[in-house]
Design an enzyme around this catalytic site. Structure first.
Site, PDB file in Angstrom:
ATOM      1  N   ALA A 119     -11.840   3.666 -32.573  1.00 54.78           N
ATOM      2  CA  ALA A 119     -10.741   3.625 -31.611  1.00 54.78           C
ATOM      3  C   ALA A 119     -10.095   4.969 -31.362  1.00 54.78           C
ATOM      4  O   ALA A 119      -9.122   5.066 -30.616  1.00 54.78           O
ATOM      5  CB  ALA A 119      -9.682   2.634 -32.090  1.00 54.78           C
ATOM      6  N   ASN A 185      -8.518   1.193 -39.814  1.00 61.21           N
ATOM      7  CA  ASN A 185      -9.822   1.823 -39.988  1.00 61.21           C
ATOM      8  C   ASN A 185      -9.822   3.267 -39.515  1.00 61.21           C
ATOM      9  O   ASN A 185     -10.524   4.117 -40.071  1.00 61.21           O
ATOM     10  CB  ASN A 185     -10.894   1.041 -39.221  1.00 61.21           C
ATOM     11  N   HIS A 215      -3.004   6.027 -30.948  1.00 58.93           N
ATOM     12  CA  HIS A 215      -3.451   6.808 -32.097  1.00 58.93           C
ATOM     13  C   HIS A 215      -3.096   8.275 -31.850  1.00 58.93           C
ATOM     14  O   HIS A 215      -3.384   8.814 -30.774  1.00 58.93           O
ATOM     15  CB  HIS A 215      -4.965   6.675 -32.288  1.00 58.93           C
TER      16      HIS A 215
END
Length: 262
Positions: A119, A185, A215
């Site tokens: 991601a 993750n 993120h």
């Protein structure tokens, strides 16, 4: 080149990946999917319920899409058989025993553990920068409260009552990955690419104003500085996972069979 793909798991990620590959006859094709015994839901490839049957299908590459426990349980047998394993649940590698087991199996089988970017982006740049030396790496995960349901966050804050952002965790990437195995993750990926689990600082945030899964990576070292901000739309079938995670796995699979790889 990998033409025959095995999958572990047929949940939101595995199903989306298999569907996307099946839609393109020129892409590598899924030839077997390992699922829990008793599952019989529709799939674009044969379902098997044990790792021996998956290996008997003779895949060139296996992609794990079933969670950290599945990576730890099935990964060693696949790697020891000489088959590369792409690990979607890369947070499994935050557990030292699991990382050691997978590495030893890969060395014994002459195979590789493949970690997709998932991601996040700029992992190639971060890993390259590490070669000259990194001074600091900080990763921040910011997601809406819905994405934190059924996680440790529910014991920390009232997700339904949040009106402002709440920091759920601040500390090392290793602990973040272990506290939030379905959500963090990326913390493991950033740690592996950069300066390791203990030196990578991590912030986990629930934000009622967030419109997607954000993120942020900040790094500094001999190469210069890096500042990344990426806001992903969640996967339609799983708000804990970004849609980019599926696309990253698809890219890895396609690259495994490509003559030109970027």
């Amino acid at each position: 080149m990998a033409k025959r793909i095995g999958l572990i798991g047929h949940g939101a990620i595995g199903k989306a990946l298999a569907t996307r590959l099946a839609a393109d006859p020129d892409a590598p094709q899924v030839i077997a999917i390992l699922v829990r015994p008793g599952r019989s839901d529709g799939a674009d490839a044969p379902l098997v319920d044990n790792v021996a049957a998956l290996l008997n299908a003779r895949p060139d590459l296996v992609v794990e899409c079933a969670g950290q426990q599945a990576a730890a349980q099935f990964g060693p047998a696949i790697l020891a058989a000489g088959i590369d394993l792409a690990v979607a649940s890369v947070g499994a590698l935050a557990d030292p025993a699991t990382e050691r087991s997978l590495r030893q199996a890969a060395e014994a089988g002459g195979s590789r553990i493949l970690v997709p970017a998932g991601a996040v982006a700029a992992i190639d740049g971060l890993a390259a920068a590490r070669l000259a030396g990194l001074d600091s790496v900080t990763y921040t995960s910011r997601k809406p409260p819905l994405a934190w349901r059924d996680t440790a966050a529910e014991s920390l804050v009232d997700l339904d009552a949040l009106t402002e952002e709440a920091v759920l965790y601040e500390g090392t990437a290793r602990e973040a990955s272990q506290m939030f195995p379905k959500n963090a993750n990326v913390a493991t990926t950033v740690a592996l690419a950069g300066i390791g689990f203990e030196a990578t600082r991590c912030r986990i945030v629930a934000d009622p104003h967030a419109t997607g899964n954000r993120h942020e990576v900040d790094a500094a070292g001999a190469f210069g500085t890096l500042a990344l901000r990426l806001e992903n739309l969640p996967s339609p079938d799983n708000p804990k996972t970004s849609f980019l995670t599926v696309l990253s796995l698809e890219r890895l699979v396609r690259n495994s069979a490509a003559a030109l790889v970027i």
